[in-house]
Write a protein that holds these residues in place. Structure first.
Motif, PDB file in Angstrom:
ATOM      1  N   ALA A 256      -5.293 -15.985 -13.843  1.00  0.00           N
ATOM      2  CA  ALA A 256      -5.150 -14.537 -14.047  1.00  0.00           C
ATOM      3  C   ALA A 256      -5.299 -13.777 -12.735  1.00  0.00           C
ATOM      4  CB  ALA A 256      -6.176 -14.037 -15.056  1.00  0.00           C
ATOM      5  N   GLU A 257      -6.161 -14.261 -11.859  1.00  0.00           N
ATOM      6  CA  GLU A 257      -6.397 -13.554 -10.600  1.00  0.00           C
ATOM      7  C   GLU A 257      -5.529 -14.046  -9.445  1.00  0.00           C
ATOM      8  OE1 GLU A 257      -7.666 -10.798  -9.955  1.00  0.00           O
ATOM      9  OE2 GLU A 257      -8.645 -10.368 -11.857  1.00  0.00           O
ATOM     10  N   ASP A 258      -4.573 -14.926  -9.695  1.00  0.00           N
ATOM     11  CA  ASP A 258      -3.612 -15.281  -8.640  1.00  0.00           C
ATOM     12  C   ASP A 258      -2.721 -14.070  -8.375  1.00  0.00           C
ATOM     13  OD1 ASP A 258      -4.432 -17.872  -8.167  1.00  0.00           O
ATOM     14  OD2 ASP A 258      -3.039 -18.765  -9.619  1.00  0.00           O
ATOM     15  N   PRO A 259      -2.382 -13.840  -7.088  1.00  0.00           N
ATOM     16  CA  PRO A 259      -1.566 -12.661  -6.788  1.00  0.00           C
ATOM     17  C   PRO A 259      -0.166 -12.753  -7.402  1.00  0.00           C
ATOM     18  CG  PRO A 259      -1.964 -13.962  -4.790  1.00  0.00           C
ATOM     19  CD  PRO A 259      -2.793 -14.563  -5.880  1.00  0.00           C
ATOM     20  N   LEU A 260       0.295 -11.614  -7.927  1.00  0.00           N
ATOM     21  CA  LEU A 260       1.660 -11.516  -8.453  1.00  0.00           C
ATOM     22  C   LEU A 260       2.547 -10.847  -7.410  1.00  0.00           C
ATOM     23  CD1 LEU A 260       3.627 -11.793 -10.882  1.00  0.00           C
ATOM     24  CD2 LEU A 260       2.804  -9.580 -11.687  1.00  0.00           C
ATOM     25  N   PHE A 261       2.033  -9.777  -6.795  1.00  0.00           N
ATOM     26  CA  PHE A 261       2.836  -9.114  -5.761  1.00  0.00           C
ATOM     27  C   PHE A 261       1.984  -8.310  -4.788  1.00  0.00           C
ATOM     28  CE2 PHE A 261       2.884  -6.068  -9.355  1.00  0.00           C
ATOM     29  CZ  PHE A 261       2.559  -4.863  -8.746  1.00  0.00           C
ATOM     30  N   ILE A 262       2.634  -8.028  -3.652  1.00  0.00           N
ATOM     31  CA  ILE A 262       2.096  -7.098  -2.660  1.00  0.00           C
ATOM     32  C   ILE A 262       3.020  -5.890  -2.702  1.00  0.00           C
ATOM     33  CG2 ILE A 262       1.611  -6.690  -0.220  1.00  0.00           C
ATOM     34  CD1 ILE A 262       1.870  -9.679   0.239  1.00  0.00           C
ATOM     35  N   LEU A 263       2.459  -4.710  -2.604  1.00  0.00           N
ATOM     36  CA  LEU A 263       3.316  -3.537  -2.567  1.00  0.00           C
ATOM     37  C   LEU A 263       2.679  -2.455  -1.709  1.00  0.00           C
ATOM     38  CD1 LEU A 263       5.965  -2.351  -3.619  1.00  0.00           C
ATOM     39  CD2 LEU A 263       4.663  -1.350  -5.494  1.00  0.00           C
ATOM     40  N   TYR A 264       3.504  -1.840  -0.877  1.00  0.00           N
ATOM     41  CA  TYR A 264       3.013  -0.792   0.015  1.00  0.00           C
ATOM     42  C   TYR A 264       3.092   0.577  -0.657  1.00  0.00           C
ATOM     43  CZ  TYR A 264       2.853  -4.267   3.648  1.00  0.00           C
ATOM     44  OH  TYR A 264       2.519  -5.363   4.375  1.00  0.00           O
ATOM     45  N   THR A 265       2.106   1.430  -0.354  1.00  0.00           N
ATOM     46  CA  THR A 265       2.128   2.821  -0.849  1.00  0.00           C
ATOM     47  C   THR A 265       3.251   3.571  -0.145  1.00  0.00           C
ATOM     48  OG1 THR A 265       0.571   3.451   0.867  1.00  0.00           O
ATOM     49  CG2 THR A 265      -0.350   2.929  -1.292  1.00  0.00           C
ATOM     50  N   SER A 266       3.535   4.779  -0.629  1.00  0.00           N
ATOM     51  CA  SER A 266       4.688   5.485  -0.059  1.00  0.00           C
ATOM     52  C   SER A 266       4.424   6.101   1.312  1.00  0.00           C
ATOM     53  CB  SER A 266       5.242   6.543  -0.999  1.00  0.00           C
ATOM     54  OG  SER A 266       4.379   6.943  -1.973  1.00  0.00           O
ATOM     55  N   GLY A 267       3.185   6.176   1.740  1.00  0.00           N
ATOM     56  CA  GLY A 267       2.920   6.680   3.084  1.00  0.00           C
ATOM     57  C   GLY A 267       2.905   8.189   3.186  1.00  0.00           C
ATOM     58  N   THR A 417      -0.017   3.609  -6.674  1.00  0.00           N
ATOM     59  CA  THR A 417       0.279   2.206  -6.378  1.00  0.00           C
ATOM     60  C   THR A 417      -0.978   1.367  -6.623  1.00  0.00           C
ATOM     61  OG1 THR A 417       1.757   2.992  -4.634  1.00  0.00           O
ATOM     62  CG2 THR A 417       1.205   0.643  -4.618  1.00  0.00           C
ATOM     63  N   GLU A 418      -2.111   1.925  -6.247  1.00  0.00           N
ATOM     64  CA  GLU A 418      -3.387   1.224  -6.356  1.00  0.00           C
ATOM     65  C   GLU A 418      -3.814   0.980  -7.794  1.00  0.00           C
ATOM     66  OE1 GLU A 418      -2.726   3.947  -4.682  1.00  0.00           O
ATOM     67  OE2 GLU A 418      -3.544   3.892  -2.645  1.00  0.00           O
ATOM     68  N   THR A 419      -3.345   1.814  -8.720  1.00  0.00           N
ATOM     69  CA  THR A 419      -3.850   1.687 -10.098  1.00  0.00           C
ATOM     70  C   THR A 419      -2.992   0.742 -10.940  1.00  0.00           C
ATOM     71  OG1 THR A 419      -2.632   3.547 -11.080  1.00  0.00           O
ATOM     72  CG2 THR A 419      -4.755   4.053 -10.007  1.00  0.00           C
ATOM     73  N   GLY A 420      -1.814   0.368 -10.441  1.00  0.00           N
ATOM     74  CA  GLY A 420      -0.967  -0.610 -11.117  1.00  0.00           C
ATOM     75  C   GLY A 420      -0.256  -0.076 -12.348  1.00  0.00           C
TER      76      GLY A 420
END
Ligand code: ATP
Ligand code: MG
Length: 649
Positions: A256-267, A417-420
């Motif tokens: 369950a805690e294996d990473p699914l994705f990385i995503l950058y915030t919009s900046g 982005t942080e809250t998913g």
């Protein structure tokens, strides 16, 4: 202003078949905060697990040890949940409706098709040596292959990092290096608004940058057949790699805690942050929010207009809808092409029931007047949604009346982005609406308003929005930099996640996002959110869009500097400038009286369409040399124009 707002009661027709009415919402919310273990254990059943979790919640916001785990002893695979489990019951149902940039291009992809294509690509990736835990960068147009690529990564346990296809080679290179990505999937070109964007050329340029040597292979989707350079040994045609592959690929059993994705915030506020999202909690949360917030009903056609390059595209084009067996629409183009009626035309063409879009898109349409929607009926619509920025009440009313024919509830969804997934939003069958308010927290979400010392503020009040406990969709870290994660979100207030947003709670307990805390203006000791002043301006008939920032002022501490974009038919005269000044004084009060109004033909925006106030602040303060990170700016020429015509004070 809230006291004067219209309230839209829950419609009986919607409530009659909604997933949650008022009592259900309250009961579920109460249980979710009183007994999160029981609540989230029950909700975990909506997902198929190889091993069902017995440990539900293990989370600490302690700044010395930020540690967030959900369902940690469970195992599952996200692609199985989005594909395999639907095959028996809905294999022939359309999973993805693809609408091309050209209105004559469309495709329907069934769950069975999507499963086969995903397996083929998964096998092709394995053949290229991609293994569990490797990071694959996607730099893609809005084509079905983008969703296939995300799901194929998930299937073999590779971590995807989607970089929005509008980003520059430098921004792409930074993200490839940051994630040590071995493989990039892209296309020859993307097509938006009738124009070709050279994606492959951008990848070529990115891969000349120092540090990108980690990337060994580039898989290229043939979208346009346009001319591109080819590097033998590195570049591979997507179709040649997948065509011969088996349509079966066993799914990797992921923790369950294996990473699914990385995503950058919009900046919008600084250098973008690469958030790490994991598998189990994220998927449960994305699918639960998609069902309840949009009141998604079996068989409905659902359209989220975001790009898959943003978190909204991840959670509400791909993972949430597909986990729920929905039909999700993916649109390659832009709302203004071939004409401003396009969005409504797509709704009619595909009988869209749920439409989820952004305030920036709504304001852009609104500037063209009510007739802009005349080419469509939009009778199929049932629910509307908004995300990305505070929606001005004026834009909300227009969305409701003109696009939704005054019959569809609007869910204004606040999240990050942080809250998913969605955090504060109405539920269509449960929550009376107030235009401009994201209303009430979703299950498991515990918002609080803090003053600058970290004291909890009670009742109807303005403050800094924090979340006092974890929820399953929360990002677990910043990729490769847990310290920055801790610093950014958990060091401002002890024991709480700080959102960076300012917020007001009204007498009904409704939340109103007032803008970024960094954007709060302090005029002679009065604190004001930018959102409220901007909303007042947008409510004026001449104004299409407005951005408000503070600038250093000798007497008041901060003065108010306003950038105004006018509607098509309005003239930028001194007369109008005076009128707008009076207007703001009347709507908000004399304290909000603008010091400077600058006409702005365009505003600097992130590529996801958000106003970048930090740049406007610099221009207002006459600090045009140090604009900071501008790599996520959509159109840099807008900034030059504003600097050139900077209002003299
Ligand atoms: P960065 O964190 O890099 O500055 P960003 O915050 O714009 O970029 P996102 O995660 O895409 O990146 O955006 C989340 C932010 O968008 C929220 O913190 C909030 O400021 C704003 N936002 C999103 N939805 C809403 C909404 N419905 N109402 C008000 N604000 C919203
Ligand atoms: Mg942010």
């Amino acid at each position: 202003m809230s006291e004067q707002q219209n309230v839209y009661p829950v419609s009986d027709a919607i409530a009659a078949k909604a997933w949650a009415d008022k009592d259900t919402y309250q009961a579920m919310y109460q249980q979710s905060v009183d007994d999160p273990e029981a609540f989230w254990s029950e909700q975990a059943k909506r997902v198929d697990w190889f091993k069902f979790p017995s440990k539900i919640k293990h989370t600490s916001f302690d700044p010395h040890n930020v540690d967030i785990r959900w369902y940690e002893d469970g195992t599952l695979n996200a692609s199985v949940n989005c594909l395999d489990r639907h095959l028996e019951t809905r294999g022939d149902q359309t999973a993805i409706i693809w609408e091309g940039d050209d209105p004559n291009d469309a495709a329907h992809i069934s769950y069975r098709d999507l499963h086969e294509r995903t397996c083929q690509l998964a096998n092709a990736l394995k053949a290229q040596g991609v293994k569990k835990g490797d990071v694959v960068t996607l730099y893609m147009p809005m084509v079905p292959e983008a969703a296939v690529a995300m799901l194929a990564c998930a299937r073999i346990g590779a971590v995807h990092s989607v970089v929005f296809g509008g980003f520059s080679p430098d921004a792409l290179a930074q993200r490839i290096i940051g994630a040590k990505s071995k493989l990039v999937i892209t296309a020859d070109e993307s097509v938006r608004g009738g124009k070709q964007v050279p994606l492959k050329d951008n990848v070529d340029a990115a891969l000349t940058r120092d540090g990108t040597e980690v990337c060994e292979k580039v898989l290229v989707v043939k979208r346009t057949g346009g001319e591109i350079e080819w590097k033998e040994g590195r570049d591979l045609w997507y179709h040649e790699q997948v065509d011969g592959q088996s349509t079966d690929c066993p799914a990797e059993e992921m923790k369950a805690e294996d990473p699914l994705f990385i995503l950058y915030t919009s900046g919008s506020t600084g250098a973008p942050k690469g958030l790490k999202h994991t598998t189990g909690g994220y998927l449960v949360y994305a699918s639960l929010t998609h069902q309840y917030v949009f009141d998604y009903q079996e068989g409905e056609v659902y359209w989220c207009t975001a790009d898959v390059g943003w978190v909204t595209g991840h959670s509400y084009i791909v993972y949430g809808p597909l986990a729920n067996g929905a039909t999700t629409l993916m649109f390659e183009g832009v709302p203004s092409y071939p004409s401003h009626g396009r969005m409504g035309e797509i709704v009619d063409k595909h009988k869209v029931n749920i439409l989820y879009t952004a305030p920036t898109a709504i304001r852009a349409l609104m500037a063209h007047g009510d007739n802009v929607m005349d080419s469509s009926q939009r009778d199929s619509l049932r629910i509307l949604g908004s995300v990305g920025e505070p929606i001005n009440p004026e834009a909300w009313e227009w969305f409701y009346r003109v696009i939704g024919n005054a019959k569809c509830p609007i869910v204004d969804t606040w999240w990050q982005t942080e809250t998913g997934g969605i955090m504060i939003a109405p539920l269509p069958g449960a929550t009376p609406l107030k235009p401009g308010s994201a209303t009430l927290p979703f299950f498991g979400v515990q918002p609080a308003l803090f003053d600058s010392e970290g004291n909890t503020l009670e009742g109807a009040v303005d403050g800094n929005l924090v979340l006092t406990d974890s929820w399953p969709g929360q990002a677990r870290s910043i990729w490769g930099d847990h310290e920055r994660f801790t610093q950014t979100y958990f060091s401002t207030y002890k024991g709480a996640y700080f959102t960076g947003d300012g917020c007001r709670r009204d007498e009904d307990g409704y939340y109103w996002i007032t803008g970024r805390v960094d954007d709060v203006i302090n005029v002679s000791g009065h604190r004001m959110g930018t959102a409220e002043i901007e909303s007042a301006l947008v409510a004026h008939e001449a104004v299409a869009e407005a951005a408000v920032v503070g600038f250093p002022h000798d007497i008041k501490g901060q003065g108010i500097y306003i950038y105004v974009t006018l509607n098509d038919d309005a003239e930028p005269t001194d007369e109008l400038r005076k009128e707008l000044t009076q207007w703001v004084r009347k709507e908000i009060g004399p304290i909000a009286s603008p010091d400077v109004i600058q006409w702005a033909p365009g505003l600097p925006k992130t590529r996801s369409g958000k106003i970048m106030r930090r740049i406007l602040r610099k221009i207002a303060a006459n600090e045009c040399d140090g604009l900071g990170d501008t790599s996520t700016l959509a159109d840099p020429s807008v900034v030059d124009e504003l600097i050139e015509h900077r209002a003299n004070r």
